[in-house]
Design an enzyme around this catalytic site. Structure first.
Site, PDB file in Angstrom:
ATOM      1  N   ASP A  50     -32.233 -39.567  -5.632  1.00 47.21           N
ATOM      2  CA  ASP A  50     -33.131 -40.628  -5.179  1.00 47.21           C
ATOM      3  C   ASP A  50     -32.487 -41.646  -4.241  1.00 47.21           C
ATOM      4  OD1 ASP A  50     -31.510 -41.890  -6.933  1.00 47.21           O
ATOM      5  OD2 ASP A  50     -33.062 -42.501  -8.341  1.00 47.21           O
ATOM      6  N   ARG A 268     -36.587 -48.498  -8.412  1.00 45.20           N
ATOM      7  CA  ARG A 268     -37.135 -47.494  -7.504  1.00 45.20           C
ATOM      8  C   ARG A 268     -38.465 -47.941  -6.912  1.00 45.20           C
ATOM      9  NH1 ARG A 268     -36.149 -41.849  -9.037  1.00 45.20           N
ATOM     10  NH2 ARG A 268     -38.264 -41.603  -8.280  1.00 45.20           N
ATOM     11  N   TYR A 276     -29.690 -44.205 -15.764  1.00 48.79           N
ATOM     12  CA  TYR A 276     -28.686 -43.182 -16.105  1.00 48.79           C
ATOM     13  C   TYR A 276     -28.058 -43.614 -17.415  1.00 48.79           C
ATOM     14  CZ  TYR A 276     -28.794 -41.158 -11.417  1.00 48.79           C
ATOM     15  OH  TYR A 276     -29.174 -40.535 -10.262  1.00 48.79           O
ATOM     16  N   PRO A 373     -24.202 -37.640 -10.184  1.00 50.46           N
ATOM     17  CA  PRO A 373     -25.135 -38.299  -9.258  1.00 50.46           C
ATOM     18  C   PRO A 373     -25.003 -39.817  -9.231  1.00 50.46           C
ATOM     19  CG  PRO A 373     -26.304 -37.250 -11.102  1.00 50.46           C
ATOM     20  CD  PRO A 373     -24.850 -37.225 -11.413  1.00 50.46           C
TER      21      PRO A 373
HETATM   22  P1  FAD Z   1     -30.357 -28.434  -3.776  1.00 47.65           P
HETATM   23  O1  FAD Z   1     -31.106 -29.697  -3.700  1.00 47.65           O
HETATM   24  O2  FAD Z   1     -29.941 -27.946  -5.122  1.00 47.65           O
HETATM   25  O3  FAD Z   1     -31.263 -27.341  -3.080  1.00 47.65           O
HETATM   26  C1  FAD Z   1     -30.975 -25.985  -3.135  1.00 47.65           C
HETATM   27  C2  FAD Z   1     -32.233 -25.227  -2.821  1.00 47.65           C
HETATM   28  O4  FAD Z   1     -31.890 -23.869  -2.717  1.00 47.65           O
HETATM   29  C3  FAD Z   1     -33.283 -25.334  -3.917  1.00 47.65           C
HETATM   30  O5  FAD Z   1     -34.533 -25.612  -3.331  1.00 47.65           O
HETATM   31  C4  FAD Z   1     -33.261 -23.962  -4.584  1.00 47.65           C
HETATM   32  O6  FAD Z   1     -34.523 -23.564  -5.040  1.00 47.65           O
HETATM   33  C5  FAD Z   1     -32.795 -23.082  -3.459  1.00 47.65           C
HETATM   34  N1  FAD Z   1     -32.056 -21.906  -3.871  1.00 47.65           N
HETATM   35  C6  FAD Z   1     -31.074 -21.821  -4.782  1.00 47.65           C
HETATM   36  N2  FAD Z   1     -30.611 -20.566  -4.845  1.00 47.65           N
HETATM   37  C7  FAD Z   1     -31.318 -19.849  -3.959  1.00 47.65           C
HETATM   38  C8  FAD Z   1     -31.290 -18.512  -3.568  1.00 47.65           C
HETATM   39  N3  FAD Z   1     -30.444 -17.646  -4.097  1.00 47.65           N
HETATM   40  N4  FAD Z   1     -32.163 -18.100  -2.641  1.00 47.65           N
HETATM   41  C9  FAD Z   1     -33.034 -18.960  -2.077  1.00 47.65           C
HETATM   42  N5  FAD Z   1     -33.093 -20.244  -2.403  1.00 47.65           N
HETATM   43  C10 FAD Z   1     -32.237 -20.692  -3.330  1.00 47.65           C
HETATM   44  N6  FAD Z   1     -28.314 -36.444  -7.111  1.00 47.65           N
HETATM   45  C11 FAD Z   1     -28.398 -37.784  -7.052  1.00 47.65           C
HETATM   46  O7  FAD Z   1     -27.870 -38.387  -6.117  1.00 47.65           O
HETATM   47  N7  FAD Z   1     -29.072 -38.458  -8.041  1.00 47.65           N
HETATM   48  C12 FAD Z   1     -29.697 -37.792  -9.093  1.00 47.65           C
HETATM   49  O8  FAD Z   1     -30.271 -38.406  -9.967  1.00 47.65           O
HETATM   50  C13 FAD Z   1     -29.628 -36.395  -9.167  1.00 47.65           C
HETATM   51  N8  FAD Z   1     -30.224 -35.698 -10.174  1.00 47.65           N
HETATM   52  C14 FAD Z   1     -30.171 -34.341 -10.197  1.00 47.65           C
HETATM   53  C15 FAD Z   1     -30.803 -33.607 -11.217  1.00 47.65           C
HETATM   54  C16 FAD Z   1     -30.766 -32.224 -11.232  1.00 47.65           C
HETATM   55  C17 FAD Z   1     -31.457 -31.469 -12.333  1.00 47.65           C
HETATM   56  C18 FAD Z   1     -30.082 -31.532 -10.204  1.00 47.65           C
HETATM   57  C19 FAD Z   1     -30.031 -30.019 -10.205  1.00 47.65           C
HETATM   58  C20 FAD Z   1     -29.438 -32.261  -9.196  1.00 47.65           C
HETATM   59  C21 FAD Z   1     -29.464 -33.670  -9.174  1.00 47.65           C
HETATM   60  N9  FAD Z   1     -28.830 -34.425  -8.159  1.00 47.65           N
HETATM   61  C22 FAD Z   1     -28.906 -35.754  -8.127  1.00 47.65           C
HETATM   62  C23 FAD Z   1     -28.055 -33.819  -7.108  1.00 47.65           C
HETATM   63  C24 FAD Z   1     -28.822 -33.724  -5.833  1.00 47.65           C
HETATM   64  O9  FAD Z   1     -30.135 -33.305  -6.099  1.00 47.65           O
HETATM   65  C25 FAD Z   1     -28.070 -32.723  -5.002  1.00 47.65           C
HETATM   66  O10 FAD Z   1     -26.775 -33.213  -4.702  1.00 47.65           O
HETATM   67  C26 FAD Z   1     -28.766 -32.406  -3.710  1.00 47.65           C
HETATM   68  O11 FAD Z   1     -30.100 -32.037  -3.953  1.00 47.65           O
HETATM   69  C27 FAD Z   1     -28.021 -31.278  -3.034  1.00 47.65           C
HETATM   70  O12 FAD Z   1     -28.756 -30.783  -1.976  1.00 47.65           O
HETATM   71  P2  FAD Z   1     -28.639 -29.274  -1.579  1.00 47.65           P
HETATM   72  O13 FAD Z   1     -29.618 -29.090  -0.505  1.00 47.65           O
HETATM   73  O14 FAD Z   1     -27.218 -28.950  -1.327  1.00 47.65           O
HETATM   74  O15 FAD Z   1     -29.027 -28.441  -2.894  1.00 47.65           O
END
Ligand code: FAD
Length: 665
Positions: A50, A268, A276, A373
């Protein structure tokens, strides 16, 4: 067997989280043929990350949609610290500080849920690509091979899943939660996918970007390790509209209770507050997945340090997390008017051993680095990874730059990932320790030092093909004597100046949109008072206008933009003073009026204009030429003469195709 459906694309993006969306945004902006897939059937609507750091808001501005963010976000201005009273043990406020670093950016750290951010990105991608690029879902990649075809060397086989097979579990909870984001049939599950063979298709790509999160399938296909530690610190997250008598609920607060653990309060949008909440104390071990949310059965604690613990996540409830929060909040009350989302996670800090394979397949975001996070960095650093990478890929795909620039992605972003992990380790240890174990002063010192880093504005890329500074300047800020206030390797800090043509005040960065161009900011000083500068300005103008000059070709290719920023009185000089190259006309004769700016003191309507030369450390009697990369980082500084421009030309020739050093000088 009928042959599988096959398609060819320049870039395949696997994963539509923040990293994937930012990559798609750049590629859409630069007109690259891109396929963008995600394995889940829907985008996220609540919860998850967020926090938006100032640097990311600056980047949103360069793509033209920061106003959407500013209308909706909660903005952080003040932070408070709470500690237990030494006698009563009740929490009370011990300090107030500004949130973030005042003045570091025009934007303050802001908060809104990830789903909204992904919507803005998605809308901008649609607009830039004319609807050609959009997330295709649910698609699960099955295999990835590099080699064979020279032009499209990466072959990925995808499986189209039925929509109803690709939604994350909610475990029967009424409230949306992030306890578990995988689904049955996912590769991370044992039982495989139950769908038809004819749902397979082959994609051949020039480049693949693995933006598929912490459990990255792409990373695993490349055989890249994710090295680091998983701790036993377990934290819960609640997104609620609270009912409370806690006086600082609309400020960011760090609360350490005597025995109940710690809470971080994050105000927010729409009256929501994110909490948290520390659920379990920590010990460290190395053999678990990095960010798998692990759930402690209500009230029950596992022994810290127990290896390979898998707790029954179906047993974790929002009520259990709330009860822990209420205990820490005492003597203040905490009830819930609305519960929007909850989750729990275990803190892991890992960095991938490599960010690419054969400079054809790259990983970014959580696929490269995972951490807690709490510093609000995950989403931000992930977006900034692909903001760094995707324009470079686009340049190579378009044949404008040599592939050698791609190596700078890992060299630049690994340093940021490592700094982030080091900060997160310090922060997590402090948050998870009990009062008395660490001094309040130590705690605040870490937050203070970290707050500049967490704005995202202090990233300083080291010397490389794309950063003209001495190799040994990597560890410290390096500035040219011509522009002592501008660190080569850092993003251009903002300053307000006046548009020469219509006298309107602008922040310089408002004019420097993400168009994919390198920019020469030609600071011509007070040319009206210093005759030598006027001669230099005319000389540069004539040189840039030479038809045989390949700088002209760069401008035609959309690779280079030249802007003139002088320091003479805007109201005293004439439009015709400036060389024609800064006042170009299109084929219809219509002039471009937006390439000359004045930094000449207060303007008619604004007394904050006219501070750029001072802020950037540029003499009004000498001037400078500052080269900005397409991502807004200062890459080189040269003198404002024809020789200075030739020096830039030679430098560009190291990586821009068709500009081999000095070929047409
Ligand atoms: P992600 O946001 O994880 O996106 C990855 C995407 O790839 C997803 O849409 C997934 O569906 C897709 N995907 C995965 N594997 C495959 C595949 N094999 N084939 C096709 N698509 C695939 N960060 C904060 O700063 N504050 C928070 O409160 C916080 N809470 C979180 C809670 C949870 C449950 C999670 C999992 C993460 C949280 N994070 C938080 C971390 C933050 O969301 C991530 O650091 C950020 O989203 C990373 O971005 P990304 O694009 O690298 O990966």
């Amino acid at each position: 067997q009928p042959p599988l459906k096959e398609s060819k694309v320049d870039v395949l993006i696997v994963g539509a989280g923040p990293a994937g969306y930012m990559a798609a945004l750049w590629l859409a902006r630069l007109g690259i043929n891109t396929k963008f897939i995600d394995k889940r059937s829907t985008k996220i609507f609540t919860g998850q990350a967020d926090g938006l750091q100032p640097r990311v808001l600056e980047v949103f501005e360069t793509f033209g949609f920061v106003d959407r963010a500013l209308k909706e976000v909660a903005v952080g201005y003040e932070a408070c610290f709470y500690e237990p009273h030494p006698e009563t043990g009740r929490i009370r406020r011990v300090d107030k500080i500004p949130e973030g670093v005042p003045g570091i950016s025009r934007f303050n750290g802001s908060v809104i849920h990830q789903g909204r951010i992904e919507t803005w990105l998605s809308d901008a991608i649609e607009e830039f690509s004319g609807g050609k690029i959009a997330v295709e879902r649910p698609f699960l990649p099955e295999s990835l091979e590099i080699g064979g075809d020279e032009e499209y060397p990466v072959k990925v086989v995808l499986r189209k899943l039925p929509d109803d097979k690709a939604g994350p579990e909610q475990f029967g909870h009424k409230v949306q939660n992030g306890l578990y984001r995988q689904f049955e049939g996912d590769q991370n599950q044992q039982n495989g996918v139950d769908s038809q063979e004819d749902s397979l298709e082959v994609v051949r790509a020039k480049y693949v970007l693995g933006c598929d999160g912490a459990h990255s399938w792409v990373r695993k296909q490349l055989g890249i390790e994710h090295k680091g530690e998983t701790t036993d610190y377990v934290w819960g997250v609640l997104d609620i509209v609270p009912v409370t008598d806690f006086p600082d609920i609309r400020k960011r607060c760090s609360i350490h209770s005597k025995d109940g653990g710690s809470i971080m309060v994050i105000p927010r949008e729409n009256g929501i507050v994110r909490l948290y909440i520390q659920l379990r104390e920590g010990a460290q071990h190395e053999d678990q997945d990095p960010v798998t949310p692990i759930i402690s059965a209500a009230g029950e604690k596992e022994k810290p340090g127990k290896k390979g613990v898998r707790v029954d996540r179906t047993k974790l409830t929002a009520e259990h997390i709330l009860a822990t929060a209420q205990n820490i909040f005492q003597p203040y009350s905490l009830e819930v008017a609305e519960m929007h989302w909850f989750t729990a996670y275990q803190i892991g800090q890992r960095v991938a051993t490599s960010f690419q394979k054969d400079e054809r397949v790259f990983i970014a975001g959580d696929a490269c680095h995972t951490h807690s996070p709490k510093a609000g960095q995950g989403m931000n650093v992930s977006m900034m990874d692909t903001f760094n990478l995707a324009w470079k890929v686009a340049y190579v795909v378009k044949g404008l730059a040599r592939p050698s620039i791609l190596s700078t992605y890992e060299s630049e972003r690994r340093a940021v990932a490592e700094e982030l992990i080091a900060y997160d380790q310090r922060l997590s240890r402090l948050f998870s320790s009990k009062p008395g174990e660490i001094a309040t002063e130590e705690f605040r010192a870490v937050i203070d030092r970290g707050s500049a880093f967490t704005t995202g504005c202090t990233v300083d890329y080291a010397s490389s093909l794309l950063m003209d500074k001495p190799a040994d300047a990597a560890a410290e800020r390096y500035a040219s004597p011509l522009a002592t206030g501008l660190a080569i390797g850092m993003r251009l800090p903002d300053a307000k100046m006046i548009m020469q043509s219509d006298a309107r005040p602008w922040f310089l960065n408002q004019r420097l949109l993400s168009t994919g161009q390198f920019r020469l900011l030609i600071f011509m000083g007070d040319y009206a008072s210093v005759p030598a500068l006027r001669a230099q300005m005319d000389g540069i103008g004539a040189f840039l206008a030479e038809p045989a000059n390949s700088l002209q070709k760069l401008r035609d290719d959309g690779v280079l933009q030249t802007l003139l920023i002088h320091a003479s009185r805007q109201d005293k000089v004439e439009w015709d003073d400036f060389p024609a190259v800064f006042r170009p006309r299109d084929e219809r004769g219509v002039m471009d009026y937006w390439l000359v700016m004045a930094d000449s003191g207060p303007s008619w309507h604004d007394d904050k204009t006219g501070e750029a030369y001072e802020k950037y450390g540029i003499s009004k009697d000498v001037g400078a030429v500052v080269v900005l990369r397409p991502d807004g980082y200062v890459a080189k500084v040269a003198e404002p003469t024809v020789d200075g421009v030739k020096d830039i030309w030679k430098w560009l020739g190291r990586f821009v195709v068709g500009l081999e050093s000095g070929a047409t000088l």
